[in-house]
Design a protein around this motif. Structure first.
Motif, PDB file in Angstrom:
ATOM      1  N   ALA A  55       0.824  -1.207   0.000  1.00 15.82           N
ATOM      2  CA  ALA A  55       0.000   0.000   0.000  1.00 15.82           C
ATOM      3  C   ALA A  55       0.859   1.257   0.000  1.00 15.82           C
ATOM      4  O   ALA A  55       0.593   2.212  -0.750  1.00 15.82           O
ATOM      5  CB  ALA A  55      -0.935  -0.006   1.209  1.00 15.82           C
ATOM      6  N   PHE A 214      -4.965   0.195  -0.083  1.00 14.75           N
ATOM      7  CA  PHE A 214      -5.003   0.733   1.275  1.00 14.75           C
ATOM      8  C   PHE A 214      -6.107   0.054   2.082  1.00 14.75           C
ATOM      9  O   PHE A 214      -5.939  -0.203   3.283  1.00 14.75           O
ATOM     10  CB  PHE A 214      -5.196   2.246   1.252  1.00 14.75           C
ATOM     11  CG  PHE A 214      -3.925   3.016   1.435  1.00 14.75           C
ATOM     12  CD1 PHE A 214      -3.572   3.505   2.679  1.00 14.75           C
ATOM     13  CD2 PHE A 214      -3.073   3.222   0.366  1.00 14.75           C
ATOM     14  CE1 PHE A 214      -2.383   4.197   2.864  1.00 14.75           C
ATOM     15  CE2 PHE A 214      -1.880   3.918   0.532  1.00 14.75           C
ATOM     16  CZ  PHE A 214      -1.534   4.409   1.786  1.00 14.75           C
ATOM     17  N   SER A 218      -5.293  -2.143   5.359  1.00 14.19           N
ATOM     18  CA  SER A 218      -5.628  -1.236   6.464  1.00 14.19           C
ATOM     19  C   SER A 218      -5.222  -1.795   7.828  1.00 14.19           C
ATOM     20  O   SER A 218      -4.700  -1.069   8.676  1.00 14.19           O
ATOM     21  CB  SER A 218      -7.127  -0.917   6.445  1.00 14.19           C
ATOM     22  OG  SER A 218      -7.900  -2.112   6.516  1.00 14.19           O
TER      23      SER A 218
END
Length: 321
Positions: A55, A214, A218
């Motif tokens: 990410a 993302f 997370s």
């Protein structure tokens, strides 16, 4: 009544020509980046969790590519009829590939992962034939076969044997899925590259993929101890973002645009060769006899794909009435 006949000069066969273009040199550079990136990422992942790493590097790559795109005078606008294809390309070529690869390599051996990912040129060739988007010449076909045989020698004989038991089956299937994702990415991008520059297509698709990555990362992003990441770890993230994701992706799309999907995909077989060489030079790992032989076979296969097919030269036609 006049009698007409035509006299044709017999076609003369040209010899096969060895062709090296700027796109080829770009792909050699790309193979070097991705080969070296294996060692860089391996070290960085000892400090940064995999999904957080992916990410973060996509965010850095997206911002840098956007800046370069705008400075070059281009914009992010795309035709309405291409939106669906570009979103699909982003989901398959970036989100799908990265998620399957990162998860798959954690569940299988490095040898299995390398071999399965090296099947990309074979999938590209087979799909190109099925879709009739490219003509596979005997030289390109032989080059693909030799390249795959060389990779089999490197990853199969280099470590003694391949692991194919039930424990690694899920990882093998996920990694094979990653190879198919990259194959589809290469083929889907080709018609789009007739309308958009490699820089623009790469920038748009990476920017679309970044929010998705993302979301997937997370949990890792929240639990990552960022203060504990060393300078070497951050350099690994930056190198992977700027070169492996930025420069290399643009050069890959440029090669697809200039030389075609099949010939571009064969260069991916150079990545394990370069990765082994870099590890040998900088990490002191031993380069075995089978690995050296596999490198030679792979380079021979790639060289074969650089030969253009013979084209007949037809002489002037004279019509006698």
């Amino acid at each position: 009544m006049s009698l007409a006949s035509e006299r044709h000069t017999a076609p003369v066969q040209r010899k096969a020509q060895f062709s090296v273009t700027w796109a080829d040199l770009g792909m050699l550079f790309t193979a070097f980046i991705w080969g070296a990136n294996f060692t860089v990422v391996k070290q960085a992942l000892t400090e940064v969790s995999p999904l957080a790493f992916v990410a973060l590097r996509f965010l850095i790559a997206a911002l840098c590519l956007l800046a370069i795109l705008l400075l070059s005078g281009e914009n992010l606008r795309v035709a309405r009829e291409d939106v669906a294809a570009i979103i699909l390309l982003s989901l398959i070529g970036h989100v799908g590939y990265q998620a399957l690869f990162i998860t798959g390599i954690a569940l299988t051996t490095a040898s299995n992962s390398s071999l399965l990912l090296s099947t990309t040129p074979l999938f590209v060739a087979l799909l190109s034939i099925a879709l009739r988007t490219e003509r596979i010449t005997p030289a390109i076909g032989a080059g693909i076969f030799l390249s795959f045989a060389g990779i089999a020698l490197i990853v199969g004989m280099g470590s003694g044997a391949l692991s194919a038991n039930i424990d690694t089956l899920p990882g093998n299937l996920l990694t094979l899925g990653a190879a198919i994702c990259w194959t589809l990415n290469t083929l889907i991008s080709k018609p789009l590259l007739n309308r958009y520059s490699p820089l623009k297509l790469t920038t748009v698709t990476i920017m679309l993929a970044t929010p998705c990555l993302f979301v997937l990362g997370s949990v890792d992003l929240l639990h990552q101890q960022w203060a504990g990441v060393s300078a070497h770890g951050w350099l690994g993230v930056i190198f992977s973002a700027l070169f492996a994701n930025g420069v290399a992706y643009v050069l890959w799309n440029l090669s697809v645009q200039k030389t075609g999907s099949t010939r571009t995909a064969v260069f991916s077989n150079l990545v394990p060769v370069i990765a082994i060489t870099v590890s040998w030079l900088y990490l002191g790992e031993t380069l075995g006899v089978w690995q050296a032989l596999g490198a030679i076979v792979t380079l021979t296969g790639v060289t074969l794909t650089r030969f253009r097919p013979r084209r007949p030269i037809t002489g002037p036609q004279t019509q006698v009435i």
